[in-house]
Design an enzyme around this catalytic site. Structure first.
Site, PDB file in Angstrom:
ATOM      1  N   ASP A   9       4.963   5.150 -29.479  1.00 37.29           N
ATOM      2  CA  ASP A   9       4.540   5.709 -28.190  1.00 37.29           C
ATOM      3  C   ASP A   9       3.016   5.774 -28.164  1.00 37.29           C
ATOM      4  O   ASP A   9       2.395   6.392 -29.030  1.00 37.29           O
ATOM      5  CB  ASP A   9       5.157   7.114 -28.013  1.00 37.29           C
ATOM      6  CG  ASP A   9       4.857   7.718 -26.646  1.00 37.29           C
ATOM      7  OD1 ASP A   9       4.141   7.076 -25.845  1.00 37.29           O
ATOM      8  OD2 ASP A   9       5.314   8.845 -26.389  1.00 37.29           O
ATOM      9  N   ASP A 104       4.842   2.240 -22.254  1.00 36.50           N
ATOM     10  CA  ASP A 104       4.052   2.518 -23.460  1.00 36.50           C
ATOM     11  C   ASP A 104       4.919   3.006 -24.622  1.00 36.50           C
ATOM     12  O   ASP A 104       4.411   3.573 -25.575  1.00 36.50           O
ATOM     13  CB  ASP A 104       2.950   3.546 -23.161  1.00 36.50           C
ATOM     14  CG  ASP A 104       3.448   4.983 -23.244  1.00 36.50           C
ATOM     15  OD1 ASP A 104       4.597   5.236 -22.865  1.00 36.50           O
ATOM     16  OD2 ASP A 104       2.675   5.839 -23.708  1.00 36.50           O
ATOM     17  N   GLU A 105       6.200   2.744 -24.555  1.00 34.64           N
ATOM     18  CA  GLU A 105       7.103   3.395 -25.486  1.00 34.64           C
ATOM     19  C   GLU A 105       8.300   2.496 -25.785  1.00 34.64           C
ATOM     20  O   GLU A 105       8.896   1.937 -24.859  1.00 34.64           O
ATOM     21  CB  GLU A 105       7.576   4.671 -24.799  1.00 34.64           C
ATOM     22  CG  GLU A 105       8.243   5.683 -25.633  1.00 34.64           C
ATOM     23  CD  GLU A 105       8.743   6.827 -24.745  1.00 34.64           C
ATOM     24  OE1 GLU A 105       9.688   7.485 -25.149  1.00 34.64           O
ATOM     25  OE2 GLU A 105       8.185   7.044 -23.644  1.00 34.64           O
TER      26      GLU A 105
HETATM   27  P1  TTP Z   1       3.723   9.182 -21.720  1.00 31.98           P
HETATM   28  O1  TTP Z   1       3.966   8.378 -22.958  1.00 31.98           O
HETATM   29  O2  TTP Z   1       4.744  10.199 -21.354  1.00 31.98           O
HETATM   30  O3  TTP Z   1       2.343   9.928 -21.821  1.00 31.98           O
HETATM   31  P2  TTP Z   1       0.963   9.453 -22.430  1.00 31.98           P
HETATM   32  O4  TTP Z   1       1.088   8.144 -23.118  1.00 31.98           O
HETATM   33  O5  TTP Z   1      -0.067   9.516 -21.364  1.00 31.98           O
HETATM   34  O6  TTP Z   1       0.633  10.584 -23.475  1.00 31.98           O
HETATM   35  P3  TTP Z   1       1.333  10.892 -24.883  1.00 31.98           P
HETATM   36  O7  TTP Z   1       2.407   9.867 -25.080  1.00 31.98           O
HETATM   37  O8  TTP Z   1       0.220  10.776 -25.886  1.00 31.98           O
HETATM   38  O9  TTP Z   1       1.849  12.281 -24.752  1.00 31.98           O
HETATM   39  O10 TTP Z   1       3.581   8.211 -20.484  1.00 31.98           O
HETATM   40  C1  TTP Z   1       2.950   6.957 -20.557  1.00 31.98           C
HETATM   41  C2  TTP Z   1       2.173   6.669 -19.303  1.00 31.98           C
HETATM   42  O11 TTP Z   1       3.036   6.708 -18.184  1.00 31.98           O
HETATM   43  C3  TTP Z   1       1.096   7.683 -19.031  1.00 31.98           C
HETATM   44  O12 TTP Z   1      -0.134   7.351 -19.666  1.00 31.98           O
HETATM   45  C4  TTP Z   1       0.994   7.661 -17.536  1.00 31.98           C
HETATM   46  C5  TTP Z   1       2.357   7.280 -17.045  1.00 31.98           C
HETATM   47  N1  TTP Z   1       3.062   8.466 -16.549  1.00 31.98           N
HETATM   48  C6  TTP Z   1       2.979   8.755 -15.197  1.00 31.98           C
HETATM   49  O13 TTP Z   1       2.350   8.020 -14.421  1.00 31.98           O
HETATM   50  N2  TTP Z   1       3.596   9.889 -14.732  1.00 31.98           N
HETATM   51  C7  TTP Z   1       4.295  10.741 -15.550  1.00 31.98           C
HETATM   52  O14 TTP Z   1       4.826  11.762 -15.090  1.00 31.98           O
HETATM   53  C8  TTP Z   1       4.377  10.419 -16.954  1.00 31.98           C
HETATM   54  C9  TTP Z   1       5.121  11.337 -17.889  1.00 31.98           C
HETATM   55  C10 TTP Z   1       3.750   9.282 -17.388  1.00 31.98           C
HETATM   56 MG    MG Z   2       2.632   7.795 -24.479  1.00 32.81          MG
END
Ligand code: TTP
Ligand code: MG
Length: 392
Positions: A9, A104-105
């Protein structure tokens, strides 16, 4: 129990890309999403901004109230999706078994890759290192023997963390015990509140709870689910995208065609079309295939591997041409012609395998093709045709 599942992630994905590309944003609270005075919400926040309690899906106005100094950026989704593709290409170097959960995961099963790349932890390190050196971004990775544990683990040492879950039952029990019950999927805000009323806050509390107590709160099925996960038992397989087996296009001439030049022109256009679709899927093809049907309805198909997995117009057109050249000379009028590709991967080739020259050539061809894709998109769906039009 063999640890073969990784959960990868990216850290603060959109915000990290902004900080990477705009050095003045580094070390600062950055919010990607709606502006501070707009109605929308935060897409994500840099870790600096999270210290103020700002998180995804929070209204941007609320985020502004919490941190007026935060820098708000609207975001560039096209860029983020391109980088997402690059990340998934890195995954593809290490295993074909990838279950993407979002941009991203992903879960990766690297069980079959250990002979080539070392154990799962070594592979996790390599993936993190590739992402860092090639994309200047950080990813957090969890390594475990199932999906639930890998996902819990990747989150434990964010950002830029690598967490390895013990692979024995007692180790798993102790690993999970201190974590909040909310880590268990299916335990949302309401269930968590109900559990808390019954004195259950952590996964350790669930491990020690009696089943009937749990069942009163979450029902029989819910209790069974929660107990399994509280002990780290999860046998869900990876959900792999069903692979498209071939990408192909064919064309039937309105009348039987004898004109070699016309036949070739059509074929080359088909090859370009196929190349474009392969690129659109983020794939590289291993094999090219020509299909020919003559006026008497006999048909043949001939296939040959590319030197290296490819996705560019030039290589596809060369392949189409060369397959056709080995079949022509029969002089028979052509009824239908087609070009297709098979054997898809997400990588042009493993780095080790490629000689620098060959790799350079393919990369240039690919970049050129992708640049043309961009121009085509900018022309709003308009087509640029190479040479002859398919229908002339
Ligand atoms: P996440 O992996 O949930 O968040 P992140 O990568 O920003 O942070 P981390 O994993 O370190 O906690 O989501 C990935 C991307 O998806 C995030 O950068 C932006 C987008 N996203 C949204 O647009 N809206 C949302 O509600 C979420 C959760 C994510
Ligand atoms: Mg993330």
């Amino acid at each position: 129990m063999s640890r073969s599942i990784l959960h990868v992630d990216m850290d603060a994905f959109f915000a990290a890309i902004e900080q990477r590309d705009h050095p003045e944003l580094r070390g600062k609270p950055v919010i990607v999403g709606a502006g501070p005075h707009e109605r929308g919400v935060v897409s994500t926040a840099s870790y600096e901004a999270r210290k103020f309690g700002i998180h995804s899906a929070m209204p941007s106005r609320e985020a502004y109230r919490r941190c007026p100094n935060a820098i708000f950026v609207p975001g560039n989704h096209r860029l983020y999706m391109e980088i997402s593709r690059q990340i998934f290409r890195i995954f593809g170097r290490y295993t074909p078994f990838v279950e993407g959960l979002s941009c991203d995961e992903a879960f990766l099963d690297v069980g079959g890759s250990r002979k080539l790349f070392g154990d799962s932890v070594a592979i996790a390190k390599r993936i993190r290192a590739d992402i860092k050196s090639e994309l200047s971004l950080t990813a957090s990775v969890g390594v475990a023997h199932n999906k639930f544990l890998a996902k819990v683990a990747s989150d434990m040492n964010k950002p830029d963390g690598l967490t390895v879950v013990p692979d024995d039952e007692e180790g798993v029990r102790l690993f999970l015990a201190p974590l909040s019950a909310r880590r268990i999927f299916g335990v949302g805000q309401n269930t968590a509140a109900a559990l808390e009323k019954a004195g259950i806050r952590t996964i350790g509390d669930i491990q020690m709870a009696n089943r009937a107590t749990l069942a009163r709160v979450v029902g029989e099925n819910g209790a069974a689910h929660i107990i399994e996960l509280a002990f780290g038992r999860d046998d869900r397989p990876l959900e792999l995208e069903r692979e498209e087996k071939s990408i192909s296009r064919e064309y039937t001439f309105p009348e039987d065609e004898r004109d070699e030049e016309k036949i070739v022109a059509v074929l080359l256009n088909l090859a370009s079309d196929v190349a474009r679709r392969v690129r659109k899927h983020g794939k590289y093809a291993a094999v090219g295939r020509l299909k020919l049907r003559w006026s008497d309805f006999t048909s043949i198909s001939r296939q040959r591997p590319f030197d290296k997995p490819s996705c560019d117009d030039i290589t596809f057109r060369e392949m189409a041409r060369s397959l056709y050249d080995s079949e022509k000379g029969t002089g028979r009028p052509v009824r239908l012609i087609g070009f297709g590709t098979m054997g898809f991967s997400t990588e042009r080739a493993t780095q080790m395998e490629l000689f620098a020259d060959e790799s350079d050539k393919l990369e240039k061809r690919e970049n050129l093709s992708r640049a043309l894709d961009d121009i085509r998109t900018k022309l709003d769906g308009g087509e640029i045709s190479f040479g002859h039009d398919r229908n002339d």
